[in-house]
Design a protein around this motif. Structure first.
Motif, PDB file in Angstrom:
ATOM      1  N   PRO A 177     -33.135   1.209  21.865  1.00 22.36           N
ATOM      2  CA  PRO A 177     -32.015   2.150  22.047  1.00 22.36           C
ATOM      3  C   PRO A 177     -31.090   1.773  23.196  1.00 22.36           C
ATOM      4  O   PRO A 177     -29.885   2.039  23.147  1.00 22.36           O
ATOM      5  N   LEU A 181     -26.995   1.206  22.940  1.00 22.23           N
ATOM      6  CA  LEU A 181     -26.006   1.829  23.820  1.00 22.23           C
ATOM      7  C   LEU A 181     -25.176   0.752  24.537  1.00 22.23           C
ATOM      8  O   LEU A 181     -23.950   0.900  24.691  1.00 22.23           O
ATOM      9  N   THR A 237     -20.089   6.869  21.500  1.00 26.07           N
ATOM     10  CA  THR A 237     -20.542   6.310  22.776  1.00 26.07           C
ATOM     11  C   THR A 237     -20.522   7.374  23.875  1.00 26.07           C
ATOM     12  O   THR A 237     -21.477   7.490  24.661  1.00 26.07           O
ATOM     13  N   LYS A 240     -23.473   9.656  23.435  1.00 28.34           N
ATOM     14  CA  LYS A 240     -24.748   9.088  23.905  1.00 28.34           C
ATOM     15  C   LYS A 240     -24.836   9.086  25.427  1.00 28.34           C
ATOM     16  O   LYS A 240     -25.934   9.123  25.987  1.00 28.34           O
ATOM     17  N   LYS A 246     -22.990  17.804  21.515  1.00 32.74           N
ATOM     18  CA  LYS A 246     -23.725  17.205  20.408  1.00 32.74           C
ATOM     19  C   LYS A 246     -23.082  17.465  19.053  1.00 32.74           C
ATOM     20  O   LYS A 246     -23.084  16.572  18.198  1.00 32.74           O
ATOM     21  N   TYR A 249     -20.474  14.937  18.644  1.00 31.80           N
ATOM     22  CA  TYR A 249     -21.138  13.638  18.534  1.00 31.80           C
ATOM     23  C   TYR A 249     -21.653  13.407  17.114  1.00 31.80           C
ATOM     24  O   TYR A 249     -21.466  12.320  16.540  1.00 31.80           O
ATOM     25  N   THR A 253     -20.345  10.567  14.452  1.00 25.80           N
ATOM     26  CA  THR A 253     -21.274   9.573  13.902  1.00 25.80           C
ATOM     27  C   THR A 253     -21.109   9.451  12.392  1.00 25.80           C
ATOM     28  O   THR A 253     -21.036   8.341  11.845  1.00 25.80           O
TER      29      THR A 253
END
Length: 352
Positions: A177, A181, A237, A240, A246, A249, A253
């Motif tokens: 992960p 990132l 990005t 994250k 969220k 986000y 995505t």
């Protein structure tokens, strides 16, 4: 006086069309990466200036099999070089070690020397190319992508096992992960490339040919979709990094995956159009050098198409939620690794 330098596996030959003689009866020679002229004593030579043997002095220099310091030139007199009445006057320059008695090779006619020597790449060249790659956004991204999906594939294939390699498995699981990132941070503001492409397409004249007009507008649409895809990636990005909520986000995505999926189809279309144009050029030319150049471009087009196929498989799993339907994680790991290798090779060749 004109001269033709002919490369052989056993040394260099300098073919002279006219029997011009220098004061001591020897020919002008070229050894390694330096020019030599005969001195007043027969069989000796004086180095006057270095010269690169390659056409890429910026990073390549004289790194392809450089001559060792102990190598010395051996000049063949005219009596030996012109021993064959039918052969053109040719000087053969061989390398002789400093500690051995060496006999000059017999002169080889220039007409029989048509082979091109194979130059082996010095390991230092590979390091310099890798360094140049790592200075680029695409280069760093592709190298980290190989590590990321290489670890994923190794874990999926049970090469890195949680029972046999407990510590290594734990480190790999934490590293994956972080690599993801890191790659996203590296590609931050990548939408500037798409914006630059849009500016170039807007400045370009619209082709009169109908097929080329369709291709032009397809490229404009693809660049536009790619621009918004990169914007969505930047939001992902930021999510994250904890800079956006969220829900935003998650929406970004999904949107990024869908837009990437669309661009793959337009990239395949452009690839096929470019390939068709190159094949037409290949059939219409008989020049060997141009044919080799076109065939090299066709090979890169095939590699690009294979990479797009791997990207399509990878992206389809996210877009259609195939992971929730029971498809193995290995499909994304292997397709991602394949795409990484092919993409890295393309960047390598571009900076070679």
């Amino acid at each position: 006086m004109s001269a033709a330098l002919i490369l052989h596996e056993d040394g260099f030959h300098l073919g002279l069309p006219e029997p011009d003689k220098l004061p001591d009866g020897n020919r002008l020679g070229l050894v390694g990466s330096h020019h030599y002229y005969p001195s007043t004593s027969p069989g000796s030579a004086v180095k006057i200036r270095p010269r690169h043997r390659t056409s890429r002095p910026d990073i390549m220099g004289n790194l392809f099999n450089p001559p060792s310091p102990e190598q010395k030139p051996v000049l063949v007199p005219d009596s030996v070089a012109n021993s064959s009445p039918s052969a053109k006057p040719v000087l053969h320059v061989s390398h002789a070690g400093s500690g051995t008695n060496s006999t000059p090779h017999a002169a080889t006619p220039a007409s029989t020397s048509k082979r091109t020597p194979h130059l082996k790449m010095n390991p230092l060249i590979s390091i310099l190319i890798l360094r140049r790659m790592l200075l680029l956004t695409d280069g760093r991204d592709k190298v980290f992508k190989i590590i990321q999906y290489g670890l994923k594939t190794a874990m999926w294939m049970d090469i890195i096992n949680a029972k046999r390699n407990t510590t290594l498995h734990a480190h790999a699981k934490q590293l994956i992960p972080h690599l993801s990132l890191t790659r996203k941070i590296i590609r931050t503001a990548y939408w500037l490339n798409s914006l630059n492409e849009l500016v170039e397409l807007s400045d370009a004249p619209i082709p009169a040919n109908r097929a080329e007009t369709i291709r032009h507008y397809a490229a404009v649409f693809n660049a536009t979709v790619g621009f918004f895809n990169c914007i969505a990636d930047d939001i992902v990005t930021a999510g994250k990094l904890g800079l956006v909520d969220k829900p935003l986000y998650n929406r970004a995505t999904i949107l990024a995956d869908q837009l990437w999926f669309v661009t793959i189809f337009f990239d395949v279309y452009e690839n096929m159009q470019t390939t068709a144009g190159l094949r037409q050029k290949l059939h219409g030319t008989k020049d060997v050098a141009k044919r080799n150049e076109i065939q090299s471009k066709l090979s890169m087009q095939r590699i690009s198409l294979a990479k797009l196929g791997a990207d399509f498989l990878f992206c389809s799993i996210d877009v259609f939620k195939l992971g929730d339907r029971g498809i193995s994680d290995g499909w994304q790991a292997v397709s991602g690794l394949l795409s990484a290798f092919l993409g890295t090779y393309k960047v390598w060749v571009k900076n070679k």
